[in-house]
Design an enzyme around this catalytic site. Structure first.
Site, PDB file in Angstrom:
ATOM      1  N   ARG A  50      45.196  36.749  41.069  1.00  0.00           N
ATOM      2  CA  ARG A  50      45.814  37.155  39.817  1.00  0.00           C
ATOM      3  C   ARG A  50      45.950  38.668  39.684  1.00  0.00           C
ATOM      4  NH1 ARG A  50      43.894  32.380  39.313  1.00  0.00           N
ATOM      5  NH2 ARG A  50      42.252  33.249  40.568  1.00  0.00           N
ATOM      6  N   THR A  51      44.858  39.378  39.909  1.00  0.00           N
ATOM      7  CA  THR A  51      44.895  40.816  39.664  1.00  0.00           C
ATOM      8  C   THR A  51      45.892  41.476  40.608  1.00  0.00           C
ATOM      9  OG1 THR A  51      42.600  40.677  38.981  1.00  0.00           O
ATOM     10  CG2 THR A  51      43.458  42.870  39.389  1.00  0.00           C
ATOM     11  N   LYS A  78      38.153  49.382  61.102  1.00  0.00           N
ATOM     12  CA  LYS A  78      37.825  50.297  62.208  1.00  0.00           C
ATOM     13  C   LYS A  78      36.718  51.262  61.816  1.00  0.00           C
ATOM     14  CE  LYS A  78      42.649  50.434  63.771  1.00  0.00           C
ATOM     15  NZ  LYS A  78      43.799  51.357  63.936  1.00  0.00           N
ATOM     16  N   ARG A  99      40.367  47.527  43.821  1.00  0.00           N
ATOM     17  CA  ARG A  99      39.255  46.577  43.645  1.00  0.00           C
ATOM     18  C   ARG A  99      38.338  46.722  44.844  1.00  0.00           C
ATOM     19  NH1 ARG A  99      39.716  40.302  42.284  1.00  0.00           N
ATOM     20  NH2 ARG A  99      39.873  41.297  40.234  1.00  0.00           N
ATOM     21  N   HIS A 127      35.732  45.612  34.688  1.00  0.00           N
ATOM     22  CA  HIS A 127      37.056  45.053  34.972  1.00  0.00           C
ATOM     23  C   HIS A 127      37.908  45.257  33.714  1.00  0.00           C
ATOM     24  CE1 HIS A 127      40.115  42.783  36.808  1.00  0.00           C
ATOM     25  NE2 HIS A 127      39.511  41.636  37.044  1.00  0.00           N
TER      26      HIS A 127
HETATM   27  C1  NCD Z   1      37.607  37.946  37.934  1.00  0.00           C
HETATM   28  C2  NCD Z   1      37.045  39.036  38.815  1.00  0.00           C
HETATM   29  O1  NCD Z   1      37.546  39.280  39.921  1.00  0.00           O
HETATM   30  O2  NCD Z   1      36.115  39.670  38.349  1.00  0.00           O
HETATM   31  N1  NCD Z   1      38.838  37.477  38.416  1.00  0.00           N
HETATM   32  C3  NCD Z   1      39.976  38.034  37.896  1.00  0.00           C
HETATM   33  O3  NCD Z   1      40.249  39.188  38.086  1.00  0.00           O
HETATM   34  N2  NCD Z   1      40.733  37.238  37.130  1.00  0.00           N
HETATM   35  C4  NCD Z   1      36.667  36.848  37.660  1.00  0.00           C
HETATM   36  C5  NCD Z   1      35.999  36.160  38.808  1.00  0.00           C
HETATM   37  O4  NCD Z   1      36.271  36.435  39.967  1.00  0.00           O
HETATM   38  O5  NCD Z   1      35.157  35.296  38.521  1.00  0.00           O
END
Ligand code: NCD
Length: 301
Positions: A50-51, A78, A99, A127
């Site tokens: 999703r992100t 590497k 991320r 987040h």
């Molecule tokens: C979340 C995350 O990556 O923190 N996912 C997301 O971005 N929708 C929640 C999760 O991974 O549980």
């Protein structure tokens, strides 16, 4: 102009994002693309659906381009350091979305990069863009956040989405109940902080009580942050929602989840009118359009 933690934002900032998101929903419908000649770099050192895809979609829908760095196939393999990777990509793109499994990594990236950095999840820490999506979804479904009874349920110790969200909910005056399996409770300092800063009503329970709940927000056990995956599986099995739990709930209760969901919500609940998590995921695009747009414009000043 970086967005690293939800703490970087005031209530006015968040409200401005809501307003901008509503505009972006209109742009999505009309196909208007207010941005040109911008490249957004998406750096993913942890799995994401999703992100990653909603940021890429948001960039495209805005009229910007996006490039993606996937750490599992890039020079991280590497032995290249995060700092060097950031320096290189900072030379290619106008904005960096990152991320990474290490807490503080997004802050480090922001220190190294000349261009704005958006935190798309740093370990168990923060987040912030997920929180903006969550708050926007609540506002769309409920018309307000203030005074709502919200329960956050799941692995509150490791879930960055929950930490950021608790802060956001407290900022907007929701009454929050935290429900976690033993050992996976929200860190005390996070609760103390929102109580002090916002005078927030936060209580803790060890089991669900949905009778007066307006928003039930569930997250999965964050298995990748456990040293023993067997422990994680055990908790996951013990801690899931059942259809019976929804028997005596308010008619307009909504159920949210940042997704991915594993076993904590049975598939049958997806069909219930309470389930709003797929709608929530869809708001990822206009909310992230609003974030990208605002940060791009701010950087151009
Ligand atoms: C979340 C995350 O990556 O923190 N996912 C997301 O971005 N929708 C929640 C999760 O991974 O549980």
């Amino acid at each position: 102009v970086d967005l690293i933690s939800i703490r970087d934002l005031t209530k006015e900032d968040v409200e401005a994002y809501f307003k901008k998101t509503a505009e972006m929903e209109k742009n999505l419908a009309s196909g208007k693309k207010p941005v040109s000649n911008i490249v957004v770099a998406n750096l993913f050192f942890e799995p994401s659906t999703r992100t990653s895809l909603s940021f890429q979609t948001a960039a495209k829908r805005l009229g910007a381009d996006s490039v993606v760095y996937n750490a599992s196939t890039g020079s991280t393999q590497k032995g290249e350091t995060l700092k060097d990777t950031i320096r290189i990509i900072d030379g290619y793109a106008d904005l960096i979305v990152i991320r990474h499994p290490l807490e503080g990594s997004a802050r480090l990236a922001a220190d190294v990069a000349v261009h704005p950095v958006i935190n798309a999840g740093d370990g168990g820490n923060q987040h912030p863009t997920q929180t903006l999506i969550d708050l926007y979804t609540i506002l769309k479904c409920k018309g307000k956040i203030d005074g709502l009874a919200v329960q956050l349920v799941g692995d509150l110790k490791h879930a960055r989405a929950m930490r950021s969200l608790l802060y956001g909910l407290a900022m907007f005056g929701a009454d929050v109940t935290l429900v976690a399996p033993k050992g996976l409770e929200m860190e005390k300092s996070v609760i103390d902080e929102v109580r002090e800063r916002f005078g927030a009503k936060v209580s803790e329970r060890s089991s669900l009580d949905l009778k007066s709940c307006d928003v039930l927000y569930v997250c999965r056990v964050q298995k990748e942050r456990f040293s023993d995956p067997y422990e994680a599986e055990k908790v996951q099995k013990e801690f899931s929602l059942h259809e019976e739990d929804l028997k005596d709930v308010k008619k307009d209760l909504i159920i949210l989840h940042p997704l991915p969901k594993i076993d904590e919500i049975p598939e049958s609940v997806d069909r219930s009118p309470h389930a709003k998590y797929f709608e929530q995921a869809k708001y990822g695009v206009p909310v992230r359009m609003a974030i990208l747009y605002s940060i791009i414009k701010e950087a151009q000043k």
